[in-house]
Motif scaffolding. Structure first.
Motif, mmCIF file in Angstrom:
data_model
loop_
_atom_site.group_PDB
_atom_site.id
_atom_site.type_symbol
_atom_site.label_atom_id
_atom_site.label_comp_id
_atom_site.label_asym_id
_atom_site.label_seq_id
_atom_site.Cartn_x
_atom_site.Cartn_y
_atom_site.Cartn_z
ATOM 1 N N TRP A 40 -1.083 -1.578 9.799
ATOM 2 C CA TRP A 40 -0.811 -1.137 8.436
ATOM 3 C C TRP A 40 -2.093 -1.123 7.614
ATOM 4 O O TRP A 40 -3.029 -1.904 7.858
ATOM 5 C CB TRP A 40 0.194 -2.066 7.756
ATOM 6 C CG TRP A 40 1.579 -2.043 8.343
ATOM 7 C CD1 TRP A 40 1.982 -1.404 9.477
ATOM 8 C CD2 TRP A 40 2.716 -2.709 7.825
ATOM 9 N NE1 TRP A 40 3.311 -1.629 9.706
ATOM 10 C CE2 TRP A 40 3.795 -2.425 8.692
ATOM 11 C CE3 TRP A 40 2.954 -3.502 6.723
ATOM 12 C CZ2 TRP A 40 5.080 -2.924 8.477
ATOM 13 C CZ3 TRP A 40 4.220 -4.003 6.501
ATOM 14 C CH2 TRP A 40 5.273 -3.701 7.377
ATOM 15 N N ARG A 41 -2.108 -0.275 6.620
ATOM 16 C CA ARG A 41 -3.213 -0.283 5.672
ATOM 17 C C ARG A 41 -3.079 -1.505 4.756
ATOM 18 O O ARG A 41 -1.991 -2.023 4.534
ATOM 19 C CB ARG A 41 -3.215 0.995 4.833
ATOM 20 C CG ARG A 41 -3.450 2.270 5.628
ATOM 21 C CD ARG A 41 -3.666 3.459 4.694
ATOM 22 N NE ARG A 41 -2.577 3.605 3.744
ATOM 23 C CZ ARG A 41 -1.440 4.264 3.991
ATOM 24 N NH1 ARG A 41 -1.261 4.835 5.184
ATOM 25 N NH2 ARG A 41 -0.505 4.372 3.082
ATOM 26 N N THR A 42 -4.192 -1.941 4.221
ATOM 27 C CA THR A 42 -4.190 -3.112 3.320
ATOM 28 C C THR A 42 -3.256 -2.895 2.138
ATOM 29 O O THR A 42 -2.504 -3.797 1.741
ATOM 30 C CB THR A 42 -5.612 -3.398 2.810
ATOM 31 O OG1 THR A 42 -6.474 -3.625 3.927
ATOM 32 C CG2 THR A 42 -5.627 -4.627 1.904
ATOM 33 N N GLU A 43 -3.267 -1.696 1.573
ATOM 34 C CA GLU A 43 -2.406 -1.400 0.430
ATOM 35 C C GLU A 43 -0.932 -1.496 0.814
ATOM 36 O O GLU A 43 -0.094 -1.912 0.017
ATOM 37 C CB GLU A 43 -2.720 -0.017 -0.141
ATOM 38 C CG GLU A 43 -4.017 0.053 -0.923
ATOM 39 C CD GLU A 43 -4.036 -0.939 -2.084
ATOM 40 O OE1 GLU A 43 -3.017 -1.047 -2.796
ATOM 41 O OE2 GLU A 43 -5.065 -1.608 -2.285
ATOM 42 N N GLN A 44 -0.603 -1.081 2.054
ATOM 43 C CA GLN A 44 0.779 -1.182 2.509
ATOM 44 C C GLN A 44 1.219 -2.641 2.611
ATOM 45 O O GLN A 44 2.343 -2.993 2.242
ATOM 46 C CB GLN A 44 0.932 -0.491 3.870
ATOM 47 C CG GLN A 44 0.893 1.018 3.818
ATOM 48 C CD GLN A 44 1.026 1.627 5.191
ATOM 49 O OE1 GLN A 44 0.365 1.213 6.140
ATOM 50 N NE2 GLN A 44 1.908 2.628 5.326
ATOM 51 N N LYS A 45 0.338 -3.493 3.113
ATOM 52 C CA LYS A 45 0.661 -4.917 3.233
ATOM 53 C C LYS A 45 0.881 -5.542 1.853
ATOM 54 O O LYS A 45 1.837 -6.297 1.638
ATOM 55 C CB LYS A 45 -0.456 -5.654 3.968
ATOM 56 C CG LYS A 45 -0.633 -5.257 5.421
ATOM 57 C CD LYS A 45 -1.825 -5.994 6.035
ATOM 58 C CE LYS A 45 -2.071 -5.559 7.463
ATOM 59 N NZ LYS A 45 -3.243 -6.223 8.064
ATOM 60 N N LYS A 46 -0.013 -5.227 0.924
ATOM 61 C CA LYS A 46 0.112 -5.760 -0.432
ATOM 62 C C LYS A 46 1.401 -5.275 -1.081
ATOM 63 O O LYS A 46 2.112 -6.055 -1.733
ATOM 64 C CB LYS A 46 -1.102 -5.358 -1.266
ATOM 65 C CG LYS A 46 -2.394 -6.053 -0.858
ATOM 66 C CD LYS A 46 -3.622 -5.361 -1.414
ATOM 67 C CE LYS A 46 -3.646 -5.317 -2.912
ATOM 68 N NZ LYS A 46 -4.897 -4.661 -3.414
ATOM 69 N N ASP A 47 1.710 -4.007 -0.901
ATOM 70 C CA ASP A 47 2.926 -3.446 -1.484
ATOM 71 C C ASP A 47 4.170 -4.086 -0.884
ATOM 72 O O ASP A 47 5.120 -4.424 -1.609
ATOM 73 C CB ASP A 47 2.950 -1.930 -1.242
ATOM 74 C CG ASP A 47 4.164 -1.271 -1.882
ATOM 75 O OD1 ASP A 47 4.338 -1.427 -3.102
ATOM 76 O OD2 ASP A 47 4.932 -0.609 -1.158
ATOM 77 N N GLU A 50 4.619 -7.669 -2.199
ATOM 78 C CA GLU A 50 5.073 -7.661 -3.594
ATOM 79 C C GLU A 50 6.552 -7.304 -3.686
ATOM 80 O O GLU A 50 7.314 -7.936 -4.424
ATOM 81 C CB GLU A 50 4.237 -6.657 -4.384
ATOM 82 C CG GLU A 50 4.576 -6.613 -5.872
ATOM 83 C CD GLU A 50 3.692 -5.646 -6.634
ATOM 84 O OE1 GLU A 50 4.045 -5.304 -7.775
ATOM 85 O OE2 GLU A 50 2.656 -5.228 -6.085
ATOM 86 N N ARG A 51 6.960 -6.306 -2.927
ATOM 87 C CA ARG A 51 8.367 -5.874 -2.992
ATOM 88 C C ARG A 51 9.294 -6.881 -2.319
ATOM 89 O O ARG A 51 10.426 -7.085 -2.762
ATOM 90 C CB ARG A 51 8.493 -4.486 -2.375
ATOM 91 C CG ARG A 51 7.825 -3.422 -3.238
ATOM 92 C CD ARG A 51 7.588 -2.119 -2.521
ATOM 93 N NE ARG A 51 8.825 -1.377 -2.311
ATOM 94 C CZ ARG A 51 8.859 -0.145 -1.792
ATOM 95 N NH1 ARG A 51 7.721 0.447 -1.429
ATOM 96 N NH2 ARG A 51 10.011 0.481 -1.633
#
Length: 423
Positions: A40-47, A50-51
């Protein structure tokens, strides 16, 4: 047949709708679990994180709503509440199950807390902290129904910006924030009771494991615990960095244990009679007025933990205190004037002069005593022989207790008198 059971608020069989929604959730989770986050991309992991945090709060909201209406489960199983069924069927520990039932009942009483959970902005841990604070307010005779409503609103708002532990600190003094003039004195009294309770519950025990180690179990006041942790952190952190440089990366709890051992091993035993122990440097933030009055509060360290003004003055006798004294507009009047401790030669002179604790009804030997300033440091008291007496730890705490007054007798001894409480 009961007519109530034939009513269908869902417009279809409610069981079918619940089952369909659960199946959709289960399917979505299985799809996510089938993927590998490594790709996964870093942004996907962060998202996702959070969700998921929001979804966990919403899942808790749903579970608590069901538990709050689980009387039929208890009735069917013959249990007092649904915790018995949770224990036998879902293998949830009894204490955890009862805690969930209790939280469900509490959340059902407070609409804003329940709404915050349902929206995903209040986690289950924060909901527990808020409801516990609100229950305390309900039992406070000085608090009104309006205070309770405002406290709930403020705490739910704080929950969106604070961790659960930070929220717990705010919850303990939320009434003082609502109406400082009305509740600050009550808060100070509550803190005093908490500190007295901590002293009664303090203990130390050790057990030899027979393998060259000893387990230590202790309970101390929050103020003492914070001072110890600050001291150990300061000793453990350099060791942690050094270990990481060498690629060892020792667990931090081990480093803290080694730091504790270092404190014991390197302690200067010649200093033991001087203060009953070295004092670490502590920052105390409080107003000039609170520093001088019996009933007031202070902030300990940088985390906002509250202690009474009396406890702050007592600590000033034994520790290096860096006071942050605030004026009426919260401007800093004094920062960094370290409280003066008795020099070793002065303490030896005090031991020769006083021989033992100077409380009238105490004969604790000088080796067990601490030097106390008769005129407090906060009032400009000097660290000289004329202004100091030896007191054991118990009487030193009593001389700072606002419930007592004292007088110095002609022979130099201290006579304590309990203050008369006015209703």
């Amino acid at each position: 047949m009961s007519l109530g059971r034939s009513i269908d608020p869902w417009g279809t069989n409610p069981g079918d709708a619940v089952d369909a929604a659960l199946q959709a959730i289960e399917t979505a989770l299985q799809e996510l679990l089938a993927t590998d986050p490594v790709y996964w991309r870093t942004e996907q992991k962060k998202d996702l994180l959070e969700r998921l945090e929001k979804l966990q709060a919403q899942q808790a909201a749903l579970k608590l709503r069901v538990l709050a209406t689980s009387g039929d489960i208890a009735e069917e199983t013959g249990a007092k509440d649904a915790s018995g069924w949770l224990r036998t069927e879902l293998l949830v520990d009894k204490g955890v199950a009862r805690s969930q039932i209790k939280l469900a009942a509490a959340v059902s009483k407070y609409d804003l807390v329940a709404d915050g959970l349902a929206e995903g902005v209040v986690s289950q841990d924060k909901a527990r902290v808020i409801t516990q604070a609100l229950v305390q307010i309900e039992t406070d005779p000085a608090a009104s129904a309006e205070d309770l409503i405002l406290a709930e609103k403020l705490l739910v708002d704080y929950a969106t910006r604070l961790t659960a532990n930070e929220l717990k600190i705010v919850g303990r003094r939320i009434l003082a924030e609502i109406d400082p003039e009305r509740f600050e004195q009550a808060e100070a009294k509550a803190l005093q009771r908490e500190e007295e309770h901590a002293q009664r519950r303090t203990f130390f025990s050790s057990r030899d494991n027979g393998d060259g180690t000893i387990d230590i179990h202790a309970r101390v006041s929050r103020a003492v615990g914070m001072r110890l942790r600050t001291l150990l952190d300061s000793l453990a952190q350099p060791r942690k960095l050094s270990a990481e440089d060498k690629g060892l990366k020792a667990p931090y709890d081990r480093l803290l244990g080694q730091a504790f051992a270092r404190v014991v091993e390197t302690y200067d035993v010649d200093q033991l009679p001087r203060h009953g122990g070295h004092g670490t440097t502590v920052f105390i933030t409080m107003s000039v007025e609170d520093l001088r009055k019996d009933l007031g509060t202070a902030s300990l360290g940088f985390d906002g933990e509250q202690i009474t003004a009396a406890e702050a003055r007592r600590m000033a006798c034994n520790a290096n205190i860096v006071p942050v004294v605030l004026g009426t507009d919260s401007e800093i009047l004094d920062l960094g004037r370290t409280a003066r401790l008795a020099y070793p030669v002065q303490h030896r002179a005090l031991r020769l002069r006083d021989k033992c604790c100077q409380a009238e009804d105490c004969d604790a030997p000088a080796a067990w005593t601490e030097a106390h300033h008769l005129k407090p440091w906060s009032d400009g008291g000097k660290t000289d022989m004329a202004n100091m007496v030896l007191l054991c730890a118990s009487d030193h705490r009593r001389i700072h207790d606002p419930d007592y007054t004292y007088e110095r007798l002609p022979d130099g001894r201290i006579r304590f008198t309990r203050r008369t409480r006015t209703s």
